[in-house]
Design a protein around this motif. Sequence first.
Motif, short mmCIF file in Angstrom:
data_model
loop_
_atom_site.label_atom_id
_atom_site.label_comp_id
_atom_site.label_asym_id
_atom_site.label_seq_id
_atom_site.Cartn_x
_atom_site.Cartn_y
_atom_site.Cartn_z
N TYR A 195 20.10 77.93 43.58
CA TYR A 195 21.48 78.05 44.02
C TYR A 195 22.35 77.15 43.32
O TYR A 195 22.01 75.97 42.73
CB TYR A 195 21.69 77.99 45.45
CG TYR A 195 21.58 76.47 46.24
CD1 TYR A 195 22.66 75.71 46.30
CD2 TYR A 195 20.20 75.92 46.13
CE1 TYR A 195 22.53 74.52 46.81
CE2 TYR A 195 19.98 74.62 46.56
CZ TYR A 195 21.13 74.00 47.22
OH TYR A 195 21.03 72.61 47.51
N GLN A 196 23.77 77.49 43.41
CA GLN A 196 24.92 76.30 43.02
C GLN A 196 26.00 75.95 44.12
O GLN A 196 25.67 77.08 44.93
CB GLN A 196 25.28 76.70 41.65
CG GLN A 196 24.40 76.82 40.64
CD GLN A 196 24.91 77.37 39.09
OE1 GLN A 196 25.97 78.03 38.96
NE2 GLN A 196 24.43 76.84 38.13
N SER A 197 26.82 75.28 43.82
CA SER A 197 27.82 74.99 44.71
C SER A 197 28.65 76.32 45.09
O SER A 197 29.02 76.72 46.25
CB SER A 197 28.73 74.04 44.40
OG SER A 197 29.34 74.62 43.16
N THR A 198 28.77 77.15 44.12
CA THR A 198 29.54 78.46 44.22
C THR A 198 28.68 79.42 45.19
O THR A 198 29.36 80.28 45.96
CB THR A 198 29.80 79.05 42.97
OG1 THR A 198 28.52 79.50 42.36
CG2 THR A 198 30.67 78.38 42.01
N ASP A 199 27.19 79.37 45.24
CA ASP A 199 26.51 80.09 46.24
C ASP A 199 26.65 79.62 47.51
O ASP A 199 26.68 80.61 48.42
CB ASP A 199 25.03 80.12 45.47
CG ASP A 199 24.92 80.60 44.12
OD1 ASP A 199 25.40 81.59 43.92
OD2 ASP A 199 24.20 80.08 43.29
N VAL A 200 26.86 78.41 47.76
CA VAL A 200 26.94 77.71 48.99
C VAL A 200 28.17 78.37 49.54
O VAL A 200 28.44 78.78 50.78
CB VAL A 200 26.87 76.34 49.08
CG1 VAL A 200 27.26 75.85 50.46
CG2 VAL A 200 25.48 75.82 48.58
N LYS A 201 29.36 78.28 48.73
CA LYS A 201 30.67 78.96 49.31
C LYS A 201 30.55 80.16 49.66
O LYS A 201 31.00 80.80 50.75
CB LYS A 201 31.65 78.69 48.54
CG LYS A 201 33.12 79.05 48.81
CD LYS A 201 33.96 78.75 47.55
CE LYS A 201 35.59 79.33 48.07
NZ LYS A 201 36.47 78.95 46.81
#
Length: 249
Positions: A195-201
């Motif tokens: 995952y990346q930060s965009t996936d968290v969002k």
Amino acid sequence: MSLNVLMYHEFREPGELDSTQPSPISVEQQYQDALPTVLFSYLDDFKAQMNYLKTEGYHTLTLREIKDFYEKGVELPEKSVLLTFDDAFQSVYKYVYPILKDYEFHAVCFVVLGWLSQEIQLFDPKKSIVMSRQELKKMQDVFEFANHTTHLHMRHKNGTTEMQLTSLQELKEDLAKCGKYVDVPDVFAYPFGIYQSTDVKRLAESGIHYAFTTFPGVNTNKTPLLELHRDTVALGCTMEEFKTIIKRV
């Protein structure tokens, strides 16, 4: 107060596993991949680990207790651990379920809905076969089921996952479909831990409130709820290594 989370996948008797080769997965969805043997556990090791938890008086947590800890400040038992099992492989039903039931332990299974077969398959130790819906249902007295996508648990050669490539609307629809089937729709595990930060969002926008990674370490009340840690109990994990994970604070 800190929270330890253990992650398991597959289980074999020592003579059943070729530890030099990854295990081909067999799922209902049209998807081919192989499970690294590091994500297996030998059955004798798992029995010893669970016996240790029982003997030492550990409490196996529910997701409701996790939510109460984070949302209401309810303290967790001093000796407690969350047991998680990813992907619902047959060996969990065959080997793990009876052990946990005997110890009166509780556990969480992250379910890829599209991977569950319609009919019970014969157990084949040379493959990583995902269980049927019937088998999963039989484990409800021990396990609660959480979200691992419906059809987005696929890995691409460039290191991304289908979950990352799909549109936000498609992600919402996929998670909602799995959410209607599992017990706790807003608790999630990242496919392959990627995952990346965009996936968290995007998860937050899709109604997911808790998400578990594959990064080791303990969780505190300051750990981001969509980036919770889990310790992989790897193949050949010794009791000393297991104790170190459990007693980490």
